[in-house]
Write an enzyme that holds these catalytic residues in place. Structure first.
Site, mmCIF file in Angstrom:
data_model
loop_
_atom_site.group_PDB
_atom_site.id
_atom_site.type_symbol
_atom_site.label_atom_id
_atom_site.label_comp_id
_atom_site.label_asym_id
_atom_site.label_seq_id
_atom_site.Cartn_x
_atom_site.Cartn_y
_atom_site.Cartn_z
ATOM 1 N N SER A 46 0.855 -1.178 0.000
ATOM 2 C CA SER A 46 0.000 0.000 0.000
ATOM 3 C C SER A 46 0.895 1.233 0.000
ATOM 4 O O SER A 46 2.115 1.121 0.037
ATOM 5 C CB SER A 46 -0.881 0.002 1.250
ATOM 6 N N LYS A 47 0.269 2.384 -0.033
ATOM 7 C CA LYS A 47 1.028 3.642 -0.056
ATOM 8 C C LYS A 47 2.026 3.703 1.094
ATOM 9 O O LYS A 47 3.134 4.210 0.951
ATOM 10 C CB LYS A 47 0.065 4.813 0.061
#
Ligand code: GLU
Length: 490
Positions: free
Chosen positions: A265-266
């Site tokens: 994820s980010k």
């Protein structure tokens, strides 16, 4: 591709895949965001597989979600693919533009009895689901219009087209990565093919496009494995309708996870590919090599060129478990590629990262400095930063570390260095080194005790390329002037 190579490719496609048809793969991103690292890897695997078999690698932009698809996202995807050398064959296909064709296929299925009109209203379906929830049953369309005639519906009532999916038996996919996976047909319902406004659903669009594009191998993230069980019945229905709808070979590749094992994820630095280029200063060969090794292996080989990758790539080498993204490893690999890259190209890549517009001569100096700058750099930003000493104006602004090195005896030592260098017959590294060593010997100190303040005076920092390289790159006049700025004046 010349004729001979193409012939060979066709032959190898026949022998390696057991199919007479040339291999066609595709990458099918939804342009709802940038090209992320997982998508880039999927594209890479598709490209390598196609090239290995002398086939084609196609690109389809799945822009049917009108609310979430954007032009900038499409541009970012195309740009990211070009940067990584993920060169697709022919023009990219835009899925939304093919909506009429998707609808045509749905109507063919309807006419042949493989699809039917469902007039259930939103309220009907909600009531059905409420009942299923109450009975703790899975939420599935119950087939209420499957065997009813359209004439039973109110005049002009809206309808969707649903696939008349097989209810008995099961579907098994021999997935090239996941192995044999079976789903009972009783677990699938009659999915919608065309919505009441006549627009196709995603499942239908993917199958029609893959068929029309001649896709033989669907290589994609394993988050799509469930979709394969919904897509296959569409192939089968259309094959029954008109023949020629061969099922593709599937390979669902595991997703990429972060170093902590959670889905990338980010938070893990799952940036767009453009950020790997622009912000992190990585080379496309390094990113591409890293992505290849992420989930695919060829013995212990770490450094694998594109040509080698094409020669070696096979789906059997794709692991079944998720791979972990590790930015440190990627940067190490990038350091390797930096050192292997020629100086002129590196200078071209680094120049735009300098905080000023570099002139022709400054660019030339940058290229000349590259052999001294690149051995330690993990990315292009570090090279740009390391190169700054070349361009600073006198008197140099000293950082804290450099200022500390220039206290005490340093100004006096530098005065001796100045005298020794000023007397150097030529300005080349051996002569300069001998001169500086003599100063250290005469003062009864180690070379480092002279080299460190000299470095601080010449660069304003406490780290830099080798000090004799720095002297050579700055040249006699600039070096002596920078030393003079920091020394005890006679
Ligand atoms: N458009 C889908 C995605 O971006 C991929 C569909 C496919 O590969 O079949 O996840």
């Amino acid at each position: 591709m010349d004729h001979q190579v193409w012939e060979h490719a066709r032959l190898s496609a026949t022998s390696d895949t057991g199919a007479a048809k040339p291999v066609v793969t595709r990458f099918a991103p939804s342009p709802t965001g940038f090209l992320h690292i997982g998508g880039a890897r999927t594209a890479l695997f598709n490209l390598l597989f196609a090239r290995h078999h002398g086939g084609k690698f196609l690109l389809r932009i799945e822009d049917t979600d009108r609310a979430r698809s954007t032009e900038p996202a499409i541009a970012a995807i195309l740009d990211g693919m070009r940067w990584l050398g993920l060169d697709w064959d022919g023009e990219e296909v835009y899925q939304f533009a093919r909506a009429a064709r998707h609808a045509e296929v749905a109507h063919q299925m309807l006419a042949a009895g493989h699809a039917y009109k469902c007039f259930a209203t939103a309220e009907d379906l909600e009531a059905m689901r409420a009942e299923q929830r109450a009975n703790k049953q899975p939420l599935r369309y119950d087939g209420r219009w499957r065997d009813r005639d359209a004439s039973e519906a109110p005049e002009g009532a809206p309808f969707v087209l649903r696939l008349k999916a097989p209810r008995e038996g099961s579907v098994t996919i021999e997935d090239k990565v996941q192995g044999s996976v079976t789903v009972n047909n009783s677990e699938l319902d009659d999915m919608v093919l065309l919505r009441s406004d006549g627009t196709p659903t995603y499942m239908l669009a993917v199958v029609v496009d893959d068929h029309d594009m001649g896709v033989t191998h669907v290589i994609r993230g394993d988050d799509h494995l469930n979709n394969a069980f919904r897509q296959l019945p569409i192939y089968r229905a259309m094959h029954a309708v008109e023949g020629g709808w061969e099922e593709p070979t599937y390979a669902h590749i595991p997703l990429i996870h972060g170093a902590d094992g959670a889905k990338l994820s980010k938070r893990h630095g799952a940036l767009g590919v453009d950020a790997y280029r622009d912000e992190l200063g990585l080379l496309p060969e390094a990113v591409s090599n890293y992505l290849l090794r992420l989930g695919w292996g060829h013995g212990d080989d770490e450094i694998i060129s594109r040509d080698q990758a094409i020669e070696w790539f096979d789906l059997a080498g794709v692991g079944k478990s998720p791979s972990r993204f590790d930015l440190k490893k990627l940067e190490n690999l990038n350091g390797h590629y930096i050192r292997a890259t020629d100086d002129a190209r590196l200078a071209d890549l680094v120049a735009p990262r300098l905080p000023f517009e570099a002139s022709e001569s400054q660019r030339a100096l940058l290229a000349q400095a590259m052999p001294a700058l690149k051995p330690r750099a993990a990315n292009l930003n570090e090279i740009a930063d390391g190169a700054m000493f070349l361009f600073r104006a006198r008197p140099l602004e000293l950082d804290e570390g450099a200022a500390a090195l220039l206290g005490g005896d340093a100004p006096a030592l530098l005065a001796q260095v100045y005298a020794a260098l000023d007397g150097a017959a030529t300005w080349d590294t051996e002569v300069l080194e001998a001169a500086v060593r003599t100063v250290a010997d005469d003062a009864g100190v180690k070379l480092g005790a002279v080299a460190q303040p000299l470095r601080a005076a010449l660069t304003g920092r406490r780290t830099s390329p080798g000090i004799f390289d720095v002297l050579a790159l700055l040249g006699r006049e600039e070096s002596l002037a920078r030393i003079a700025d920091q020394m005890t004046k006679a």
